[in-house]
Write a protein that holds these residues in place. Structure first.
Motif, PDB file in Angstrom:
ATOM      1  N   ARG A  50      -1.443 -35.270 -27.869  1.00 57.14           N
ATOM      2  CA  ARG A  50      -2.677 -34.977 -26.094  1.00 57.14           C
ATOM      3  C   ARG A  50      -0.729 -34.836 -25.168  1.00 57.14           C
ATOM      4  NH1 ARG A  50      -4.853 -40.291 -25.304  1.00 57.14           N
ATOM      5  NH2 ARG A  50      -3.119 -40.901 -26.587  1.00 57.14           N
ATOM      6  N   ARG A  51       0.073 -35.003 -25.461  1.00 60.02           N
ATOM      7  CA  ARG A  51       1.812 -35.047 -24.930  1.00 60.02           C
ATOM      8  C   ARG A  51       2.468 -34.201 -25.353  1.00 60.02           C
ATOM      9  NH1 ARG A  51       3.396 -37.900 -21.322  1.00 60.02           N
ATOM     10  NH2 ARG A  51       2.380 -40.576 -21.330  1.00 60.02           N
ATOM     11  N   ALA A  52       1.986 -33.574 -27.148  1.00 59.14           N
ATOM     12  CA  ALA A  52       2.715 -32.774 -28.062  1.00 59.14           C
ATOM     13  C   ALA A  52       2.066 -31.400 -27.797  1.00 59.14           C
ATOM     14  CB  ALA A  52       3.075 -33.206 -28.892  1.00 59.14           C
ATOM     15  N   CYS A  53       0.417 -31.304 -27.976  1.00 63.46           N
ATOM     16  CA  CYS A  53       0.189 -29.585 -27.939  1.00 63.46           C
ATOM     17  C   CYS A  53      -0.983 -29.459 -25.831  1.00 63.46           C
ATOM     18  CB  CYS A  53      -1.292 -30.281 -28.576  1.00 63.46           C
ATOM     19  SG  CYS A  53      -0.472 -30.638 -30.293  1.00 63.46           S
ATOM     20  N   TYR A  54      -0.888 -28.364 -26.020  1.00 63.58           N
ATOM     21  CA  TYR A  54      -1.380 -27.311 -24.992  1.00 63.58           C
ATOM     22  C   TYR A  54      -1.897 -26.348 -25.056  1.00 63.58           C
ATOM     23  CZ  TYR A  54       3.258 -25.897 -25.113  1.00 63.58           C
ATOM     24  OH  TYR A  54       4.337 -25.108 -24.755  1.00 63.58           O
ATOM     25  N   ALA A  55      -2.755 -26.046 -24.244  1.00 69.71           N
ATOM     26  CA  ALA A  55      -3.879 -24.443 -24.339  1.00 69.71           C
ATOM     27  C   ALA A  55      -2.734 -23.733 -23.584  1.00 69.71           C
ATOM     28  CB  ALA A  55      -5.021 -24.897 -24.893  1.00 69.71           C
ATOM     29  N   ARG A  56      -2.887 -22.503 -23.851  1.00 73.31           N
ATOM     30  CA  ARG A  56      -2.584 -21.472 -22.753  1.00 73.31           C
ATOM     31  C   ARG A  56      -3.261 -19.850 -22.579  1.00 73.31           C
ATOM     32  NH1 ARG A  56       3.729 -21.506 -23.541  1.00 73.31           N
ATOM     33  NH2 ARG A  56       4.338 -23.330 -20.995  1.00 73.31           N
ATOM     34  N   LEU A  57      -4.197 -19.621 -22.401  1.00 77.42           N
ATOM     35  CA  LEU A  57      -4.164 -18.266 -21.954  1.00 77.42           C
ATOM     36  C   LEU A  57      -3.579 -16.785 -22.649  1.00 77.42           C
ATOM     37  CD1 LEU A  57      -6.188 -18.454 -18.325  1.00 77.42           C
ATOM     38  CD2 LEU A  57      -7.469 -17.961 -20.442  1.00 77.42           C
ATOM     39  N   VAL A  84      -6.456 -17.579 -26.483  1.00 74.42           N
ATOM     40  CA  VAL A  84      -5.875 -18.870 -26.430  1.00 74.42           C
ATOM     41  C   VAL A  84      -4.755 -18.671 -27.346  1.00 74.42           C
ATOM     42  CG1 VAL A  84      -6.590 -21.267 -26.292  1.00 74.42           C
ATOM     43  CG2 VAL A  84      -7.480 -19.493 -25.440  1.00 74.42           C
ATOM     44  N   SER A  85      -3.285 -19.402 -27.081  1.00 74.63           N
ATOM     45  CA  SER A  85      -2.610 -19.762 -27.888  1.00 74.63           C
ATOM     46  C   SER A  85      -3.024 -21.762 -28.000  1.00 74.63           C
ATOM     47  CB  SER A  85      -1.364 -19.585 -27.467  1.00 74.63           C
ATOM     48  OG  SER A  85      -0.865 -20.574 -26.602  1.00 74.63           O
ATOM     49  N   VAL A  86      -2.550 -22.551 -28.792  1.00 74.58           N
ATOM     50  CA  VAL A  86      -2.451 -24.045 -28.753  1.00 74.58           C
ATOM     51  C   VAL A  86      -1.105 -24.325 -29.757  1.00 74.58           C
ATOM     52  CG1 VAL A  86      -3.107 -25.734 -29.886  1.00 74.58           C
ATOM     53  CG2 VAL A  86      -4.762 -23.813 -28.437  1.00 74.58           C
ATOM     54  N   PRO A  87      -0.438 -24.252 -28.661  1.00 74.12           N
ATOM     55  CA  PRO A  87       1.522 -24.596 -29.508  1.00 74.12           C
ATOM     56  C   PRO A  87       1.561 -26.115 -29.472  1.00 74.12           C
ATOM     57  CG  PRO A  87       1.753 -24.282 -27.043  1.00 74.12           C
ATOM     58  CD  PRO A  87      -0.040 -24.244 -27.364  1.00 74.12           C
ATOM     59  N   GLU A 110       0.211 -22.777 -17.072  1.00 69.04           N
ATOM     60  CA  GLU A 110       1.610 -23.479 -18.153  1.00 69.04           C
ATOM     61  C   GLU A 110       1.331 -24.201 -18.476  1.00 69.04           C
ATOM     62  OE1 GLU A 110       2.130 -26.362 -13.975  1.00 69.04           O
ATOM     63  OE2 GLU A 110       1.416 -24.875 -12.837  1.00 69.04           O
ATOM     64  N   GLY A 111      -0.118 -24.497 -19.639  1.00 73.33           N
ATOM     65  CA  GLY A 111      -0.071 -25.030 -20.819  1.00 73.33           C
ATOM     66  C   GLY A 111      -0.667 -26.007 -20.112  1.00 73.33           C
ATOM     67  N   ALA A 112      -2.840 -25.595 -20.157  1.00 68.78           N
ATOM     68  CA  ALA A 112      -3.438 -27.143 -20.245  1.00 68.78           C
ATOM     69  C   ALA A 112      -2.986 -28.274 -21.324  1.00 68.78           C
ATOM     70  CB  ALA A 112      -4.668 -26.895 -20.829  1.00 68.78           C
ATOM     71  N   PRO A 113      -3.161 -29.491 -20.359  1.00 77.41           N
ATOM     72  CA  PRO A 113      -3.714 -30.953 -21.687  1.00 77.41           C
ATOM     73  C   PRO A 113      -4.353 -30.645 -22.168  1.00 77.41           C
ATOM     74  CG  PRO A 113      -3.343 -31.626 -19.096  1.00 77.41           C
ATOM     75  CD  PRO A 113      -3.572 -29.832 -19.030  1.00 77.41           C
ATOM     76  N   LEU A 114      -4.445 -31.641 -23.209  1.00 70.51           N
ATOM     77  CA  LEU A 114      -5.587 -32.238 -24.343  1.00 70.51           C
ATOM     78  C   LEU A 114      -6.091 -33.607 -23.829  1.00 70.51           C
ATOM     79  CD1 LEU A 114      -4.092 -30.492 -27.293  1.00 70.51           C
ATOM     80  CD2 LEU A 114      -5.108 -29.466 -26.107  1.00 70.51           C
ATOM     81  N   ARG A 115      -7.305 -33.610 -24.097  1.00 72.55           N
ATOM     82  CA  ARG A 115      -8.078 -34.832 -23.652  1.00 72.55           C
ATOM     83  C   ARG A 115      -8.672 -34.940 -25.273  1.00 72.55           C
ATOM     84  NH1 ARG A 115     -10.705 -31.572 -20.949  1.00 72.55           N
ATOM     85  NH2 ARG A 115     -13.148 -30.969 -22.024  1.00 72.55           N
ATOM     86  N   ASP A 116      -8.489 -36.753 -25.489  1.00 72.20           N
ATOM     87  CA  ASP A 116      -9.271 -36.872 -26.807  1.00 72.20           C
ATOM     88  C   ASP A 116     -10.898 -37.086 -26.847  1.00 72.20           C
ATOM     89  OD1 ASP A 116     -10.324 -38.633 -28.836  1.00 72.20           O
ATOM     90  OD2 ASP A 116      -8.942 -39.765 -29.508  1.00 72.20           O
TER      91      ASP A 116
END
Length: 131
Positions: free
Chosen positions: A66-73, A23-26, A92-98
């Protein structure tokens, strides 16, 4: 890994962890540029961890990781289950949650964010309704 029984849906019923999945997390900076990213590899339970260095929250896009980062397969280690799905926005990019998990570091606070679950699907599934 999404089961064939639930293909073409967002259901993860019957799914199994996929150790070694990548997974990438940009993350984007205050100017909306991707300036940090991590490659994460799923453990035997299917969880991944992408650690980032100490960063001021104000340095993130809109001042919020949470708005700046996301996870992608990225990639599956299983050639029989390597098709990307957009379950929980894995393409597309899974949003992060705290996750509400915090602990003190040396002059900073560690924060845990989560995404997902994300899933690959089998590259071939038997027909749902044989003729």
């Amino acid at each position: 890994m999404e089961s064939c029984a639930h293909r073409n849906s967002w259901s993860l019923g019957g799914d199994t962890p996929l150790p070694g999945a990548k997974v990438s997390v940009p993350c984007r900076d205050a100017k909306n540029r991707v300036v940090w990213w991590r490659l994460a590899v799923a453990d035997r339970s299917g969880y991944f961890l992408a650690e980032f260095d100490v960063t001021e929250v104000s340095g993130f896009f809109e001042g919020d990781p949470r708005r700046a980062c996301y996870a992608r397969l990225l990639a599956s280690p299983d050639c029989g289950c390597n098709e990307l799905t957009n379950i929980n926005l894995g393409i597309e990019g899974a949003p992060l949650r705290d996750e509400g998990k915090r602990w003190a570091g040396q002059g900073y606070e560690n924060v845990v964010y989560a995404a997902g679950p994300l899933a690959f699907r089998p590259s071939k599934c038997p027909p749902k309704h044989p003729f």
